[in-house]
Motif scaffolding. Structure first.
Motif, PDB file in Angstrom:
ATOM      1  N   TYR A  59       0.829  -1.202   0.000  1.00 17.66           N
ATOM      2  CA  TYR A  59       0.000   0.000   0.000  1.00 17.66           C
ATOM      3  C   TYR A  59       0.865   1.255   0.000  1.00 17.66           C
ATOM      4  N   GLN A  60       1.874   1.284   0.868  1.00 20.35           N
ATOM      5  CA  GLN A  60       2.731   2.464   0.976  1.00 20.35           C
ATOM      6  C   GLN A  60       3.561   2.676  -0.299  1.00 20.35           C
ATOM      7  N   SER A  62       2.799   1.910  -3.241  1.00 22.82           N
ATOM      8  CA  SER A  62       1.975   2.284  -4.393  1.00 22.82           C
ATOM      9  C   SER A  62       1.965   3.793  -4.608  1.00 22.82           C
ATOM     10  N   TYR A  63       2.385   4.546  -3.600  1.00 17.71           N
ATOM     11  CA  TYR A  63       2.447   6.010  -3.710  1.00 17.71           C
ATOM     12  C   TYR A  63       3.844   6.504  -4.079  1.00 17.71           C
ATOM     13  N   GLY A  64       4.787   5.572  -4.257  1.00 11.67           N
ATOM     14  CA  GLY A  64       6.141   5.968  -4.634  1.00 11.67           C
ATOM     15  C   GLY A  64       7.180   5.416  -3.682  1.00 11.67           C
ATOM     16  N   LEU A  66       9.830   4.776  -0.775  1.00 14.74           N
ATOM     17  CA  LEU A  66       9.654   5.026   0.653  1.00 14.74           C
ATOM     18  C   LEU A  66      10.929   5.577   1.277  1.00 14.74           C
ATOM     19  N   THR A  70      10.124   5.382   7.011  1.00 15.76           N
ATOM     20  CA  THR A  70       8.901   4.665   6.685  1.00 15.76           C
ATOM     21  C   THR A  70       9.169   3.174   6.554  1.00 15.76           C
TER      22      THR A  70
END
Length: 209
Positions: A59-60, A62-64, A66, A70
């Motif tokens: 999930y994390q 998927s936004y680019g 890390l 994080t």
């Protein structure tokens, strides 16, 4: 005259690891078998928790890419907790300063500050910032070996794990030799996945205690 050089600037290839630290890759298939031995199965609760860690990572990511913190919160910390490394008798330190006397004619002292966790002083976990390709772990191997080279008792097996959150590598040093495992992937649901990493960490924990 002694020259002080940052590890990150001087030890960037495995060739430099060999030339400056005297470490060589072992050709003995029995040198690093700790990550390949048959290990006990994980409990259902452990498997469920690892699957949640995997889903959190997907999930994390998927936004680019890390950031390091994080990765530590989402992937590494849950893994270390499941391995039991936040409990006695394990202890860890972070951001440890190291100095290494390099081999060669020139007197060089390699210095660095490493963002690692040292458990029982024999398991070093190196967290590198998540990047876009799996090969970043390969680039981190020379520096990890350099950090492990400062161990006060080189005749004792020392283990390390390198991760960027998406992938994991394990390394072992003993004397002037080292070995490297296959790559394990957080995304994988099959071979060489998070379950494999946790089993190996738990196994290494028993070896240290």
């Amino acid at each position: 005259m002694t020259t002080s050089i940052a590890i990150a600037e001087k030890i960037t290839t495995l060739r430099q690891v060999e030339e400056k630290l005297g470490l060589t890759l072992s050709s003995d298939s029995r040198f690093f078998t700790e990550w390949m031995v048959e290990l006990p199965a994980l409990s259902e609760a452990e498997q469920t928790r690892l699957e949640q860690v995997r889903q959190n990572y997907l999930y994390q990511i998927s936004y680019g890419s890390l950031l390091e913190k994080t990765v530590q919160m989402v992937v590494l910390s849950p893994l270390l907790e499941l391995a039991g490394f936040y409990q006695a008798p394990y202890r860890f330190k972070t951001e440890v300063s190291v100095e290494i006397a390099a081999q060669g004619d020139n007197e060089e002292i390699l210095r660095g500050r490493i963002d690692v966790l040292i458990l029982q002083a024999r398991l070093w976990i190196v967290l590198i910032e998540s990047k876009k390709t799996i090969f970043d772990l390969e680039l981190a191997i020379p520096q990890t070996l350099a950090y492990m080279a400062v161990h006060p008792n080189p005749e004792q097996p020392l283990y390390g794990m390198i991760t960027n959150g998406s992938s994991f590598l394990l390394v072992k040093t003993l004397g002037k030799q080292y070995g490297i495992s296959d790559i394990f992937a957080t995304r994988s649901q099959h071979l060489n996945n998070l379950s494999g990493v946790l089993k190996i960490l738990k196994h290494l924990g028993t070896l240290m205690t």
